[in-house]
Design a protein around this motif. Structure first.
Motif, PDB file in Angstrom:
ATOM      1  N   GLY A 150       0.830  -1.200   0.000  1.00 51.61           N
ATOM      2  CA  GLY A 150       0.000   0.000   0.000  1.00 51.61           C
ATOM      3  C   GLY A 150       0.865   1.252   0.000  1.00 51.61           C
ATOM      4  N   GLY A 151       0.207   2.382   0.240  1.00 52.80           N
ATOM      5  CA  GLY A 151       0.904   3.663   0.198  1.00 52.80           C
ATOM      6  C   GLY A 151       2.019   3.774   1.227  1.00 52.80           C
ATOM      7  N   SER A 152       1.829   3.163   2.384  1.00 57.72           N
ATOM      8  CA  SER A 152       2.861   3.255   3.437  1.00 57.72           C
ATOM      9  C   SER A 152       4.161   2.621   2.955  1.00 57.72           C
ATOM     10  CB  SER A 152       2.398   2.541   4.705  1.00 57.72           C
ATOM     11  OG  SER A 152       1.155   3.041   5.133  1.00 57.72           O
ATOM     12  N   HIS A 192       0.957  12.575   5.282  1.00 58.22           N
ATOM     13  CA  HIS A 192       0.441  11.374   5.948  1.00 58.22           C
ATOM     14  C   HIS A 192       1.450  10.791   6.950  1.00 58.22           C
ATOM     15  CE1 HIS A 192      -0.948   7.119   6.174  1.00 58.22           C
ATOM     16  NE2 HIS A 192      -2.129   7.671   6.020  1.00 58.22           N
ATOM     17  N   SER A 194       2.388   7.900   7.492  1.00 58.46           N
ATOM     18  CA  SER A 194       3.272   6.827   7.026  1.00 58.46           C
ATOM     19  C   SER A 194       4.657   7.374   6.684  1.00 58.46           C
ATOM     20  CB  SER A 194       2.670   6.121   5.800  1.00 58.46           C
ATOM     21  OG  SER A 194       2.445   7.035   4.756  1.00 58.46           O
ATOM     22  N   GLY A 247      -3.196  15.017  -3.074  1.00 61.99           N
ATOM     23  CA  GLY A 247      -4.351  14.529  -2.322  1.00 61.99           C
ATOM     24  C   GLY A 247      -3.958  14.204  -0.889  1.00 61.99           C
ATOM     25  N   ASP A 274       3.567  11.733  -2.604  1.00 62.60           N
ATOM     26  CA  ASP A 274       2.582  10.817  -2.036  1.00 62.60           C
ATOM     27  C   ASP A 274       1.251  11.119  -2.721  1.00 62.60           C
ATOM     28  OD1 ASP A 274       0.798   9.310  -0.664  1.00 62.60           O
ATOM     29  OD2 ASP A 274       1.309  10.055   1.336  1.00 62.60           O
ATOM     30  N   ALA A 276      -1.334   8.830  -2.824  1.00 60.97           N
ATOM     31  CA  ALA A 276      -2.045   7.607  -2.422  1.00 60.97           C
ATOM     32  C   ALA A 276      -3.357   7.418  -3.181  1.00 60.97           C
ATOM     33  CB  ALA A 276      -2.272   7.597  -0.915  1.00 60.97           C
ATOM     34  N   PHE A 277      -4.225   8.423  -3.105  1.00 59.58           N
ATOM     35  CA  PHE A 277      -5.445   8.317  -3.914  1.00 59.58           C
ATOM     36  C   PHE A 277      -5.501   9.408  -4.984  1.00 59.58           C
ATOM     37  CE2 PHE A 277      -6.300  10.695  -0.074  1.00 59.58           C
ATOM     38  CZ  PHE A 277      -7.085  11.766  -0.478  1.00 59.58           C
ATOM     39  N   ASP A 303      -1.872   4.145  -4.349  1.00 61.68           N
ATOM     40  CA  ASP A 303      -2.580   2.917  -4.008  1.00 61.68           C
ATOM     41  C   ASP A 303      -3.498   2.479  -5.132  1.00 61.68           C
ATOM     42  OD1 ASP A 303      -2.017   1.884  -1.394  1.00 61.68           O
ATOM     43  OD2 ASP A 303      -2.820   3.754  -0.575  1.00 61.68           O
ATOM     44  N   HIS A 305      -5.728  -0.048  -4.030  1.00 61.04           N
ATOM     45  CA  HIS A 305      -6.872  -0.504  -3.221  1.00 61.04           C
ATOM     46  C   HIS A 305      -7.755   0.656  -2.746  1.00 61.04           C
ATOM     47  CE1 HIS A 305      -3.677  -0.849   0.240  1.00 61.04           C
ATOM     48  NE2 HIS A 305      -4.088   0.384   0.162  1.00 61.04           N
ATOM     49  N   LYS A 306      -7.390   1.881  -3.095  1.00 61.88           N
ATOM     50  CA  LYS A 306      -8.251   3.014  -2.745  1.00 61.88           C
ATOM     51  C   LYS A 306      -9.103   3.386  -3.960  1.00 61.88           C
ATOM     52  CE  LYS A 306      -5.422   4.745   1.033  1.00 61.88           C
ATOM     53  NZ  LYS A 306      -4.411   5.709   1.476  1.00 61.88           N
TER      54      LYS A 306
HETATM   55  C1  LIG Z   1      -3.903   5.926   2.766  1.00 58.11           C
HETATM   56  C2  LIG Z   1      -2.769   6.870   2.611  1.00 58.11           C
HETATM   57  C3  LIG Z   1      -1.447   6.465   2.826  1.00 58.11           C
HETATM   58  C4  LIG Z   1      -1.110   5.086   3.333  1.00 58.11           C
HETATM   59  O1  LIG Z   1      -1.484   4.112   2.402  1.00 58.11           O
HETATM   60  P1  LIG Z   1      -1.821   2.604   2.877  1.00 58.11           P
HETATM   61  O2  LIG Z   1      -2.249   1.974   1.606  1.00 58.11           O
HETATM   62  O3  LIG Z   1      -2.922   2.706   3.881  1.00 58.11           O
HETATM   63  O4  LIG Z   1      -0.582   2.035   3.448  1.00 58.11           O
HETATM   64  C5  LIG Z   1      -0.444   7.384   2.595  1.00 58.11           C
HETATM   65  N1  LIG Z   1      -0.713   8.628   2.183  1.00 58.11           N
HETATM   66  C6  LIG Z   1      -1.979   9.059   1.970  1.00 58.11           C
HETATM   67  C7  LIG Z   1      -2.202  10.458   1.495  1.00 58.11           C
HETATM   68  C8  LIG Z   1      -3.055   8.196   2.185  1.00 58.11           C
HETATM   69  O5  LIG Z   1      -4.295   8.620   1.969  1.00 58.11           O
END
Ligand SMILES: *Cc1c(COP(=O)(O)O)cnc(C)c1O
Length: 487
Positions: A150-152, A192, A194, A247, A274, A276-277, A303, A305-306
């Motif tokens: 995932g994003g982390s 985030h 992470s 985002g 980053d 992620a979405f 990601d 999965h988002k």
């Molecule tokens: C969800 C998210 C993450 C972490 O991603 P995971 O898939 O939950 O590990 C990092 N940065 C942003 C901006 C996110 O929304």
């Protein structure tokens, strides 16, 4: 002791036909269950008795037939999901998953592919998917990439490559304790958490991550960033990386990525994004201008999965400099040397990330993109953005509700307000409204605190939501708010 010939045991079924029948039943049950998801609560509490059945059980010694184990799943596990398959789940940033994704997971598990390396189809499917990922977010073709949890994990890998590439010594060999100058990096205060995990685990330390103030749209303040870099340089530190947000998790804010790219070029800094979405909004022509500069990132985390609705887990990291990426994750080991022919002759994806053994995440993405075509994702992402606008309008039209941040993407933060309450009471009240929303099973938004105000937060990455679902949410929030304030 030698085994008797013919006395071997296996985990294969004793009766393949019985298992086939049970398997068909599982398929029917899951299809029925997903087809009717809208009729059930978005979430429900787990009864104490079930909690007891799910925990504190002794390690099973005696076997139980699979049909019986499946009954346990049906009675104890399946009724209590987190809820992110439901049309009114908008908590955190959880994607919905898909029915066909469930089958892709089954097929991948059946092949039991270990996608760490080798000459086999799963490795090629993943390289194809990475290639498609570059097209989806507009990343240069020559970059490298890998699927991650995932994003982390994607942020961790991007920042690990950044650290190694930008250290003025061999950090892989010597470690950060050999740094003559402290390495520091920058991102907005909305970055985030992470990233904090990543800088801590990379030995950079949380203090080395400079959290830069944001403007009223929650985007990084570039003037403050520039001043911080100048100040750190003056103090003999080594600024090496800027993290841009495509985002943010709190409000969906998109930093000025073009200005950040220019700055990184001028200052010779690694540019990590980053996304992620938010990176997925690049699929929409009307959003490309706002994401301008993303194509200039040295590394881009996002990601699937988002906002691609792929079942958990699936994330991706793309790196512009394939050689730097490879150098960071390819230590020597004779048991892992490549061979010119045979299974060991293929591509070694394990040399682009932390995992040696890796699951076949790529199959569900490969199948989903083929099945739906990328235009369908464009329409769904646009649909979610439109729903966020609809929700924002409902909030603005209601005197009892207050929007807490501008809605530029798919994240909506708001709260119930009552003139007679001070800020502390309002925070308390909105926490209570949110918990009652969850407990009633009406809807699952999550929450955040914006400028000290506790807000109900919807991040819409849900392909099952309809406009009417947001009307239901707003009605319930107002009803609960009135009930709690005795209006
Ligand atoms: C969800 C998210 C993450 C972490 O991603 P995971 O898939 O939950 O590990 C990092 N940065 C942003 C901006 C996110 O929304």
């Amino acid at each position: 002791m030698k085994n008797e010939p013919g006395s071997e045991e296996t985990l294969d079924p004793e009766n393949w036909d019985d298992l086939r029948q049970l398997g068909h039943r599982m398929v029917d049950d899951m299809i029925d269950w997903l087809q009717t998801v809208r009729e059930r609560p978005a979430w429900q509490p787990i009864p104490e008795k079930t909690k007891e059945q799910l925990q504190n059980q002794p390690l099973p010694g005696e076997p139980k037939d699979l049909a019986g184990v499946y009954e346990d799943f049906l009675s104890e596990v399946r009724p209590y999901p987190k809820g992110n398959i439901h049309p009114r789940f908008w908590g955190w940033v959880d994607g919905t998953g898909t029915v066909s994704g469930m089958f892709a997971e089954m097929l991948a598990a059946g092949m039991n592919s270990n996608v760490g390396f080798g000459e086999h189809s799963a490795v090629l499917v993943e390289t194809q998917v990475i290639d498609w990922c570059k097209k989806i977010v507009g990343f240069p073709d020559e970059g490298s990439g890998i699927l991650v949890s995932g994003g982390s994990m994607a942020n961790l890998i991007g920042l690990a490559v950044a650290r190694n590439a930008k250290a003025d010594f061999n950090v892989a060999q010597k470690g950060l304790q050999s740094a003559a100058f402290g390495m520091v990096l920058y991102g907005s205060a909305e970055t985030h958490s992470s990233v904090q995990k990543a800088v801590e685990i990379l030995g950079l330390g949380n203090e080395s991550f400079r959290r830069i103030a944001v403007d009223k749209e929650f985007r990084i303040d570039i003037a403050v960033l520039k001043a911080a870099i100048t100040e750190d340089k003056k103090n003999g530190l080594n600024p090496f990386c800027v993290i841009g947000n495509a985002g943010t998790v709190n409000t969906g804010a998109i930093d000025d990525l073009k200005q950040l790219a220019d700055l990184c070029e001028e200052e010779n800094l690694w540019f990590h994004i980053d996304g992620a979405f938010g990176a997925l909004a690049y699929l929409l022509d009307e959003f490309k201008p706002r994401l301008q500069g993303m194509e200039r990132a040295d590394s881009l985390a996002f990601d699937l999965h988002k906002w691609m609705y792929i079942p958990y887990e699936a994330g991706c990291i793309l790196i512009r400099h394939a050689d730097r990426h490879h150098q960071t994750f390819s230590p020597a080991g004779s048991y892992l040397s490549h061979l010119p022919r045979g299974v060991a002759s293929g591509l070694w994806l394990s040399e682009y990330g932390l995992q040696l053994s890796r699951g076949f995440k790529a199959l569900k993405i490969w199948m989903s993109v083929k099945e739906h075509g990328i235009d369908k994702y464009r329409r769904l992402i646009r649909q979610n953005i439109g729903q966020a606008q609809h929700l924002a309008c409902l909030i603005e039209d209601s005197p009892e509700l207050e929007l807490l941040a501008p809605v530029g993407l798919n994240v909506v933060c708001f709260r119930f307000v009552n003139e007679n309450s001070d800020e502390e009471k309002l925070n308390e009240l909105n926490r209570e409204i949110l918990m009652q929303l969850h407990e009633s099973g009406t809807a699952v938004p999550s929450y955040t605190t914006i400028k000290g105000k506790f807000g109900i937060r919807c991040a819409i990455t849900n392909h099952r939501s309809r406009l009417e679902d947001f009307d239901i949410l707003i009605d319930e929030v107002i009803k609960t708010g009135r009930k709690l304030t005795g209006l």
